[in-house]
Design an enzyme around this catalytic site. Sequence first.
Site, short mmCIF file in Angstrom:
data_model
loop_
_atom_site.label_atom_id
_atom_site.label_comp_id
_atom_site.label_asym_id
_atom_site.label_seq_id
_atom_site.Cartn_x
_atom_site.Cartn_y
_atom_site.Cartn_z
N ARG A 168 10.07 -15.05 52.55
CA ARG A 168 9.79 -13.68 53.00
C ARG A 168 8.34 -13.30 52.74
O ARG A 168 7.70 -12.68 53.59
CB ARG A 168 10.74 -12.69 52.30
CG ARG A 168 12.18 -12.78 52.75
CD ARG A 168 13.02 -11.63 52.24
NE ARG A 168 12.91 -11.38 50.82
CZ ARG A 168 13.68 -11.90 49.87
NH1 ARG A 168 14.65 -12.75 50.21
NH2 ARG A 168 13.51 -11.58 48.60
N ARG A 191 11.08 -24.80 51.48
CA ARG A 191 10.70 -23.68 52.33
C ARG A 191 9.63 -22.86 51.68
O ARG A 191 9.51 -22.90 50.45
CB ARG A 191 11.94 -22.83 52.61
CG ARG A 191 12.55 -22.29 51.31
CD ARG A 191 13.87 -21.60 51.56
NE ARG A 191 14.42 -21.10 50.33
CZ ARG A 191 15.43 -21.63 49.68
NH1 ARG A 191 16.02 -22.71 50.15
NH2 ARG A 191 15.88 -21.10 48.57
N ARG A 244 16.72 -15.40 52.84
CA ARG A 244 17.22 -15.16 51.48
C ARG A 244 16.23 -15.61 50.41
O ARG A 244 16.42 -15.32 49.23
CB ARG A 244 18.56 -15.86 51.28
CG ARG A 244 19.63 -15.31 52.24
CD ARG A 244 20.99 -15.82 51.92
NE ARG A 244 21.39 -15.28 50.63
CZ ARG A 244 22.40 -15.72 49.92
NH1 ARG A 244 23.13 -16.71 50.36
NH2 ARG A 244 22.71 -15.18 48.76
N CYS A 245 15.18 -16.31 50.80
CA CYS A 245 14.20 -16.85 49.86
C CYS A 245 13.00 -15.91 49.75
O CYS A 245 12.36 -15.58 50.76
CB CYS A 245 13.73 -18.22 50.35
SG CYS A 245 12.34 -18.91 49.44
N SER A 246 12.68 -15.50 48.54
CA SER A 246 11.56 -14.56 48.35
C SER A 246 10.23 -15.18 48.79
O SER A 246 9.40 -14.49 49.39
CB SER A 246 11.49 -14.10 46.90
OG SER A 246 11.21 -15.18 46.03
#
Length: 114
Positions: A14, A92, A9-11
């Site tokens: 990704r 993250r 869910r974290c850009s």
Amino acid sequence: MIEYWHNPRCSKSREGLALLEDRGVDLHLRRYLEQAPNLEELQAARAALGNPPVIEMMRPKEPRFKELGLSTSDSDETLLAAMAANPVLIERPLAIKGDRAVIGRPPEKLLELL
């Protein structure tokens, strides 16, 4: 092999994953919110990062940080225990290769492990 602590869910997470995959890196993908690291794994990750203050491994702006009554001046032991119990607090993405690790902020920092 790089162990990649990922939150889909974290850009930034990704972006980091795409960066490594585009380079053909052999990855072990760990969705750390589902497969939470235990205290020993967090301590090992900290050592691989070069033993920074634990707060540098955390997301202090995460609402859970405030909900738990945590402070940036809490002891490393308190903060590590909080991350083990609440993996959403872990910064993250985190990539670990052998005895080295980096936090992928910005994602290009991950290239230091290659």
